[in-house]
Design a protein around this motif. Structure first.
Motif, short mmCIF file in Angstrom:
data_model
loop_
_atom_site.label_atom_id
_atom_site.label_comp_id
_atom_site.label_asym_id
_atom_site.label_seq_id
_atom_site.Cartn_x
_atom_site.Cartn_y
_atom_site.Cartn_z
N TRP A 16 51.13 48.98 56.43
CA TRP A 16 50.83 48.73 55.02
C TRP A 16 52.14 48.64 54.26
N PRO A 17 52.72 47.44 54.13
CA PRO A 17 54.05 47.29 53.53
C PRO A 17 54.14 47.77 52.09
N GLY A 18 52.99 47.88 51.38
CA GLY A 18 53.04 48.35 50.00
C GLY A 18 53.27 49.83 49.87
N LEU A 19 53.18 50.58 50.96
CA LEU A 19 53.36 52.02 50.93
C LEU A 19 54.76 52.40 51.39
N VAL A 54 44.93 55.64 48.55
CA VAL A 54 44.57 54.40 47.87
C VAL A 54 45.54 53.28 48.23
N LEU A 55 45.00 52.15 48.70
CA LEU A 55 45.81 50.96 48.98
C LEU A 55 45.76 49.97 47.82
N SER A 56 44.59 49.85 47.18
CA SER A 56 44.44 48.98 46.01
C SER A 56 43.25 49.46 45.20
N GLY A 57 43.25 49.14 43.91
CA GLY A 57 42.18 49.58 43.03
C GLY A 57 42.49 50.93 42.41
N GLN A 58 41.49 51.52 41.75
CA GLN A 58 41.68 52.79 41.07
C GLN A 58 40.52 53.74 41.34
N TYR A 76 43.80 57.35 39.48
CA TYR A 76 44.86 57.16 40.46
C TYR A 76 44.74 55.80 41.14
N GLY A 77 45.90 55.17 41.35
CA GLY A 77 45.94 53.84 41.94
C GLY A 77 46.69 53.79 43.25
N ALA A 78 47.16 52.59 43.59
CA ALA A 78 47.79 52.35 44.89
C ALA A 78 48.96 53.30 45.13
N SER A 100 37.13 50.57 40.17
CA SER A 100 37.23 49.14 40.44
C SER A 100 37.03 48.97 41.95
N PRO A 101 36.87 47.73 42.43
CA PRO A 101 36.85 47.57 43.89
C PRO A 101 38.11 48.16 44.50
#
Length: 214
Positions: A16-19, A54-58, A76-78, A100-101
């Motif tokens: 998961w490159p966003g983390l 969390v990877l995406s959404g809230q 809390y979000g990504a 959210s989704p």
């Protein structure tokens, strides 16, 4: 709605490159799931040991009384995770719902403890997170105890962390522990007084400093 079931253990590793790297390695110990808006992931008072990264959404953390009134502890979000209080084995202290989704990685208490044993530095991050949220809860309690509804609304509207967020009157009421009708009246009065204006995406912008009392 019932709480989500705990994930199976020993899932395959993923990337998961966003983390940040430490959380990527934690995520590799869990199972990725997607949820629709309004899905109750954790129910206050229940017994479970699932943590959600969390990877995406809230996600919104909240409590509800017997009359259905809610108070929000945080959104809390990504890159954030919730459910860490399950480490003590006690009942859930709050509920968690998707705002959210969302895409999340589910982790069990056992997989979290394995990660801490393998990477002790994560324990320091976890402790810092718990302290940070305890401080936020203390501030929230102080606001509820020492301020009237307008005082709490003023603090929310002046908080730079929420200035960019789209907050409905209901969301404000949930955060401040009061009725939506009270928030609507105060917002309308502030708009008529030339203190606030509704901007794009449902945000409110301050035109001048809010009065100390209303």
């Amino acid at each position: 709605m019932s709480p989500a079931a705990a994930p199976p253990q020993n899932p395959p590793a993923a990337d998961w490159p966003g983390l940040p790297p430490l959380l990527q390695r934690l995520a590799a110990r869990g199972v990725e799931r997607s949820y629709r808006k309004g899905t109750l992931l954790i129910e206050e008072g229940s017994q479970s040991d699932t943590l959600y990264l969390v990877l995406s959404g809230q996600l919104r953390v909240f409590s509800c009384d017997h009359r259905g009134r809610e108070i929000t502890y945080g959104v809390y979000g990504a890159g954030e995770y919730v459910g860490e209080m399950s480490l003590d084995g006690g009942p859930r202290s709050a509920s968690v719902i998707t705002e959210s989704p969302c895409r999340c990685v589910l982790l069990t208490r056992a997989s979290l403890l394995e990660h801490i044993r393998a990477e002790p530095e994560f324990a320091l991050e976890l402790i810092a997170k718990v302290i940070q949220r305890a401080r936020a809860a203390t501030l929230s309690t102080k606001q509820l105890a020492l301020n009237d509804v307008y005082g709490r609304l003023k603090h929310l509207l002046e908080d730079p962390d929420t200035a960019h967020q789209r907050l409905t009157h209901q969301a404000m009421a949930q955060r401040l522990g009061c009725s939506r009708e009270m928030i609507s009246k105060l917002i309308k009065d502030l708009e008529l007084g030339g203190y606030l204006v509704k901007a794009e995406r449902g945000r409110y912008e301050r035109l001048r400093n809010l009065p100390a009392r209303w």
